[in-house]
Design an enzyme around this catalytic site. Structure first.
Site, PDB file in Angstrom:
ATOM      1  N   ARG A  63      15.700   1.603   0.464  1.00  0.00           N
ATOM      2  CA  ARG A  63      16.913   0.944   0.964  1.00  0.00           C
ATOM      3  C   ARG A  63      17.305  -0.273   0.142  1.00  0.00           C
ATOM      4  NH1 ARG A  63      13.864   2.392   5.414  1.00  0.00           N
ATOM      5  NH2 ARG A  63      13.148   0.244   5.544  1.00  0.00           N
ATOM      6  N   GLU A 101       2.976  -2.446   7.948  1.00  0.00           N
ATOM      7  CA  GLU A 101       2.634  -2.657   9.355  1.00  0.00           C
ATOM      8  C   GLU A 101       1.779  -1.510   9.873  1.00  0.00           C
ATOM      9  OE1 GLU A 101       7.069  -3.893   9.134  1.00  0.00           O
ATOM     10  OE2 GLU A 101       5.737  -2.562   8.077  1.00  0.00           O
TER      11      GLU A 101
END
Length: 163
Positions: free
Chosen positions: A57, A95
């Site tokens: 992105r 994460e």
């Protein structure tokens, strides 16, 4: 125009306990996207030779910023996506796992700005910063669209901030 209104919050994606910030509504609105690009470009403190986008992105914003500023673009890809044999790499924690980034070793101390969409734990951007330096570029700024508020006391500039 409040750009936060164009970011959707998706709970428990990609796994339970993660709040995913979806930029697709912002990208779908031409005025919001244009404003985001202008605000990102406004965070840059130099005249860069290249804008470097982080897979995937970050490519969207890096391309638009480079066109806005009239400079070139370079890419940092996930492992195995670049054909060049002169690659540098960096592994980092997410994460929810680990990953490796790669970049062509082609820098000659050109001034660059690193761009990504979201600052979460900072692992991706930290690895990308190390990679840019290993590849031979002079890193001037690191910017992102969204800082989700996990990392405190950061040098990374962002347009949208969450607490």
């Amino acid at each position: 125009m409040n750009l936060k209104e164009y970011i959707d919050a998706i709970p428990d994606f990609p796994e339970k306990g993660i709040l995913y910030r979806d930029i697709q509504p912002l990208l779908a609105d031409p005025k919001a996207f244009q404003l985001a690009v202008e605000k990102l470009a406004g965070l840059i403190t130099c005249t860069p030779d290249y804008i470097i986008g982080i897979d995937s992105r970050g490519f969207i914003f890096a391309t638009a910023i480079a066109m806005h500023l009239g400079c070139g673009i370079k890419l940092i890809r996930k492992k195995g996506k670049l054909p060049n044999k002169e690659l540098v790499s960096a592994t980092y924690n997410l994460e929810y796992g680990t990953d490796t980034l790669e970049m062509n070793r082609m820098g000659n101390q050109e001034k660059v700005v690193l761009v990504d969409d979201v600052l979460a734990t900072g692992g991706t951007i930290k690895a990308a910063e190390e990679l840019v330096i290993k590849a031979g570029y002079y890193l001037k700024d690191t910017i992102c669209l969204i800082d989700i508020g996990i990392v405190s006391d950061t040098h990374i500039k962002s347009v949208i901030k969450y607490d």
